[in-house]
Design an enzyme around this catalytic site. Structure first.
Site, mmCIF file in Angstrom:
data_model
loop_
_atom_site.group_PDB
_atom_site.id
_atom_site.type_symbol
_atom_site.label_atom_id
_atom_site.label_comp_id
_atom_site.label_asym_id
_atom_site.label_seq_id
_atom_site.Cartn_x
_atom_site.Cartn_y
_atom_site.Cartn_z
ATOM 1 N N HIS A 175 10.068 76.914 85.855
ATOM 2 C CA HIS A 175 9.512 77.091 87.204
ATOM 3 C C HIS A 175 9.839 78.480 87.741
ATOM 4 O O HIS A 175 10.331 79.343 87.016
ATOM 5 C CB HIS A 175 9.948 75.956 88.121
ATOM 6 N N ALA A 176 9.567 78.685 88.999
ATOM 7 C CA ALA A 176 9.527 80.047 89.530
ATOM 8 C C ALA A 176 10.788 80.879 89.308
ATOM 9 O O ALA A 176 10.711 81.999 88.849
ATOM 10 C CB ALA A 176 9.187 80.007 91.011
#
Lengths: 88, 568
Positions: A15-16
């Site tokens: 994820h980010a």
């Protein structure tokens, strides 16, 4: 060229935050780096945060990382360590 | 003379000519070009400027607003530098032979759409960032960024639809007399930052930009939340006089900055500050706050699109504790309810939000969320004198349950080898009549009380303070409420614990003498009230005020009490 394969076991995938750390690390190396997801033909560019985020790697995906260049050895160690760090 | 109404952020007056901040447009014309190399160069130059702008914003906001806000710009810098984005823009320019503006827009939309199609909510939100960055580059290409924030060469009042944190950092106190915006509420970014900078501001003014023109003369009356447009000469004279008086008062109060907060008979009274954002800390310290009596943490939750992480909260609490250098910092855990819109919490709308699942009740329901905050608080507790305050307590079981959860987290931290202050003080807000009445029971479980007068009045008089039809009931001078306050203070002292107050009444100069007489230990208020409170303390003697308390408690109505206190 060096190639490694790495399975994402983290529930949240790449994820980010991990994506941006991975990307920042890749940018430190001169070598050409490509990432393929699950042997797909499409190559993603880890030196681009947008490219890595748009790959959408989730748990169970296998990343194939190919590095070609003078600092390939150092780069592979570094990127591997970062991915392993996230996968705890 | 026209006037508009909004929400005054603190108390002040500003008079000046208006400068309107135009909404910047990222509109552009779609053009075909022939010299692709030149167009590619145009893009590269614009990209360099965008990067420079963002780096400046990053540094400025880091200093003046905080690490958290600065991170937005850091993310934007990564996007501006992105290789694949640039590559796609280059392809668009060279293959389609179209102008750079169009190519930037197309490439950004391509990536934004890709990210929006993914499962991770955080990544989906990055689509906004890409569009923001693209809009910035396009504005530079078209020259529209030149009138981003108006050049302020002489003192003026800035009017805008809204001001972003990135724009607030450009505002200097010497040049900007006041701020007025269409958007926003008392707890919005603009409001809190304006308050922290000591600039008069009125927010949430409907129809503002339709009514205002550049160079109009306006008066901002923050007390009334009123904006007077092109006032007649009498009104102007009147307000200029008010402004002069305020200025005289301000200068007089300046003198109290370095004075001790002691009554004529030598009793020290602790004057603390209330805060919602770390941006308010410098102002509080400058105005002589001897501690923080209420750090409202809701702001951390209501101003972003997902709950703040443990690390983020830890950093903020740690910084606050360190800046207060060992002085008391009372941090109230999340105090919200069904009347607040926090999309990511998915709170149910309730029929009676003020009697519903709010404060500690919600913390129990959303325990995972609350535990993150408690962990952050406990970790930060080794960096100063942090104390934890629980909101909206009405029965003692709630205190016990909260302490049990805290013990769990302490054990967790211990097993992970993470440091925390084992003796951290835990207190409660006393803001329901139920808690006030059993103050003795609760006192034996906690280290301090803090009286929340706003809710205590509301719950004691069964009166919604926002409902104008019953406003006669809502009074700081209500005798039932004052008796309860006396009871809370006495009971706290009988059990050897400290009693403070953090509602609006704590900063009300008409009531401070009365509460000093009752023996209240600590008064916590907004920055703007601190110096005046100190002046009040300086002029009274506690012994005399004890007699005042006796007199006041004999009076029968709020009006009688108010008149009596004013006559002192």
């Amino acid at each position: 060229m060096i190639e490694i394969k790495f399975e994402i076991t983290n529930n949240e995938g790449l994820h980010a935050r991990p994506a941006s750390e991975f990307s920042k690390a890749a940018m430190k190396y001169k070598s050409d780096i490509k990432v393929h997801k699950n042997d797909d033909e499409k190559a993603f560019n880890p030196k681009s945060i947008l490219s890595i985020m748009s790959m959408g790697a989730v748990k169970g995906d296998i990343l194939k990382i190919q590095i070609t260049g003078a600092d390939e050895e150092a780069a592979i160690e570094d990127l591997k360590a970062i991915l392993e760090g996230f996968d705890k | 003379m026209e006037h508009l109404l909004g929400t005054g952020v603190s108390k002040g007056i500003a008079i000046g000519s208006v400068l309107i901040k135009q909404e910047h447009t990222s509109d552009y014309k779609n053009k075909s070009i022939t010299d692709v190399e030149q167009e590619w160069e145009r893009f590269n130059t614009a990209r360099d400027s965008a990067k420079k702008q963002l780096e400046e914003l990053f540094n400025q906001s880091k200093q003046s607003i905080g690490e958290k806000e600065a991170q937005i710009f850091e993310a934007h810098i990564l996007i501006v530098e992105d290789q694949e984005l640039a590559e796609l823009i280059k392809t668009q320019i060279f293959n389609q032979k179209k102008n750079a503006e169009w190519a930037v827009h197309e490439a950004a939309e391509h990536f934004a759409a890709l990210l929006e199609s993914l499962g991770d909510e955080y990544i989906r939100e990055r689509a906004h960032d890409i569009r923001d960055v693209a809009a910035r580059i396009i504005r530079i290409l078209t020259g529209a960024d030149k009138h981003d924030l108006p050049e302020v060469d002489k003192p003026c009042i800035i009017a805008a639809k809204d001001l972003l944190p990135g724009e607030m950092v450009h505002i200097s106190k010497d040049k900007v007399l006041g701020i007025v915006t269409e958007a926003g509420s008392k707890t919005s970014h603009t409001a809190i930052l304006a308050k922290a900078m000591g600039i008069p501001a009125i927010v949430g003014v409907a129809g503002l930009l339709e009514k205002l023109n550049d160079s109009d003369t306006v008066i901002l009356d923050e007390v009334e939340g009123k904006i007077l447009i092109n006032p007649d000469s009498d009104t102007l004279k009147n307000y200029n006089r008010k402004l002069e008086l305020l200025e005289i008062k301000r200068k007089e109060l300046e003198g109290f900055k370095d004075k001790e907060s002691v009554t004529k008979d030598g009793v020290e009274v602790e004057l603390y500050g209330n805060m919602a954002s770390i941006a308010e800390l410098p102002g509080l310290i400058d105005n002589g706050a001897m501690g923080i009596g209420l750090f409202r943490t809701e702001f951390l939750y209501t101003t972003q699109t997902s709950a703040p992480s443990e690390e983020e909260q830890f950093q903020i609490y740690k910084q606050t504790a360190e800046k207060m250098a060992g002085k008391t910092v009372i941090i109230r855990t999340l105090d919200i309810g069904g009347d607040k819109e926090i999309p990511y919490l998915g709170l149910e709308k309730e029929e009676n939000p003020f009697l519903g699942c709010r404060g500690i009740r919600l913390c129990f329901e959303k325990q995972e969320l609350w535990k993150v905050q408690l962990r952050a608080l406990l970790r930060a507790s080794v960096y100063g004198n942090i104390q934890i305050m629980l909101p909206m307590i009405s029965v003692v079981e709630e205190v016990r349950r909260a302490k049990a959860i805290m013990d769990e987290i302490k054990a967790e931290l211990k097993s992970e080898g993470i440091e925390y202050n084992d003796g951290i003080e835990i207190g409660v807000m006393i803001e329901t009549p139920a808690a006030a009445i059993i103050a003795d029971v609760i006192a034996s479980e906690v280290d301090f009380f803090s009286i929340g007068t706003n809710d205590l009045i509301q719950y004691t008089t069964a009166c919604d303070r926002m409902n104008p039809r019953i406003s006669y009931l809502y009074s700081q001078f209500n005798p039932s409420v004052l008796r309860l306050i006396k009871h809370i203070i006495d009971t706290g002292h009988q059990h050897g614990i400290k009693v403070g107050m953090c509602g609006e009444a704590a900063g009300d100069v008409r009531l401070i003498p009365l509460f000093v007489g009752m023996g209240l230990d600590e008064f916590s208020m907004n920055t703007s009230a601190l110096l005046e409170a100190k002046k009040t303390v300086d002029q009274i003697s506690k012994q005399e005020m004890q007699k005042v308390v006796e007199d006041v408690l004999k009076l029968k109505t709020a009006q009688e009490i108010e008149e009596y206190l004013l006559s002192l």
